[in-house]
Design an enzyme around this catalytic site. Structure first.
Site, PDB file in Angstrom:
ATOM      1  CE  LYS A 189      -3.906   2.071   2.565  1.00 53.88           C
ATOM      2  NZ  LYS A 189      -4.622   1.534   3.521  1.00 53.88           N
ATOM      3  CG  HIS A 202      -7.580  -6.642   7.138  1.00 54.14           C
ATOM      4  ND1 HIS A 202      -6.501  -6.092   6.275  1.00 54.14           N
ATOM      5  CD2 HIS A 202      -7.734  -5.732   7.548  1.00 54.14           C
ATOM      6  CE1 HIS A 202      -5.963  -5.339   6.223  1.00 54.14           C
ATOM      7  NE2 HIS A 202      -6.911  -5.026   7.131  1.00 54.14           N
ATOM      8  CG  HIS A 230       0.043   0.645  10.542  1.00 54.61           C
ATOM      9  ND1 HIS A 230      -0.962   0.325  11.141  1.00 54.61           N
ATOM     10  CD2 HIS A 230      -0.877   0.252   9.252  1.00 54.61           C
ATOM     11  CE1 HIS A 230      -1.850  -0.854  10.496  1.00 54.61           C
ATOM     12  NE2 HIS A 230      -1.282  -0.833   9.751  1.00 54.61           N
ATOM     13  CE1 TYR A 273      -4.468  -4.711  14.369  1.00 61.80           C
ATOM     14  CE2 TYR A 273      -2.710  -3.033  13.869  1.00 61.80           C
ATOM     15  CZ  TYR A 273      -4.078  -3.232  13.594  1.00 61.80           C
ATOM     16  OH  TYR A 273      -3.731  -3.525  12.673  1.00 61.80           O
TER      17      TYR A 273
END
Length: 208
Positions: free
Chosen positions: A98, A163, A189, A198
């Site tokens: 990504k 996911h 990320h 998290y």
């Protein structure tokens, strides 16, 4: 209507008035609806094993093991190449994840054994997980369908998706003492704030 549907309508009306009709617009006239904040579904280690054991096809077991053990996105797992497995350095190369960024993630002994066992059966040449057409990778839809079937066969009651295994990877790392910055790098990320969610679901961390 859901907040997502209302947001689409609101954005369309804003565009109509401000761009097309050249009229003034204040956010108070029609504010964007607030989206509910939801925590990700997290599986226990036992539930992960039950799910993997319930998968009939070695290819499906290997791809879900990779998503969980390396924290891969579904698209990253489907586009793994045989050459991305670096058993000498015990790393997986994620090419153009990504944000069009490459990164390396950890390759555990157990995942390496799983991938080798699958490779000896299937002998993939280019794509690690080819689809029905050998020159193309397995599709996201096929992975989603395999996940649904495996979840039903495993008896795990939580409504998880592929996911969810990535979320579970990050949470289990956090619970075992890995710092958030390292988890951010492993997940790819861009922002640390994305990773800090998290902290809300890592049970042992919250309790301590």
């Amino acid at each position: 209507f859901s907040p997502g549907s209302l947001s689409t309508v609101t954005a369309a009306l804003r565009f109509l008035y401000r761009i097309t009709l050249k009229r003034e617009w204040t956010i108070e006239e029609l504010p964007m609806p607030k989206r509910p904040s939801r925590l990700p579904v997290i599986l226990s280690r036992e539930e992960v094993l039950r799910f993997l054991d319930a998968l009939e096809r070695p290819k499906h077991r290997a791809i879900f093991a990779a998503i969980y053990a390396a924290g891969l996105r579904v698209s990253e797992a489907t586009h793994l190449k045989v050459g991305d497995i670096d058993s000498q350095r015990m790393m997986l190369r994620v090419e153009q994840g990504k944000g069009q960024k490459d990164r390396y993630v950890m390759l555990s002994d157990r995942l390496l054994a799983e991938l080798r066992a699958y490779w000896k059966l299937a002998r993939p040449a280019h794509w690690m997980f080819p689809g029905d057409m050998p020159d193309k990778p397995i599709t996201r839809g096929a992975v989603q369908l395999a996940c649904q079937r495996g979840r039903l066969a495993s008896g795990v009651q939580k409504p998880f998706s592929p996911h969810s295994l990535r979320h579970t990877f990050a949470t289990h790392l956090l619970e075992s003492g890995t710092d958030v910055r390292t988890i951010q790098l492993l997940l790819g990320h861009r922002s640390l704030s994305t990773t800090t969610i998290y902290l809300k679901v890592a049970t042992s961390t919250v309790c301590s």
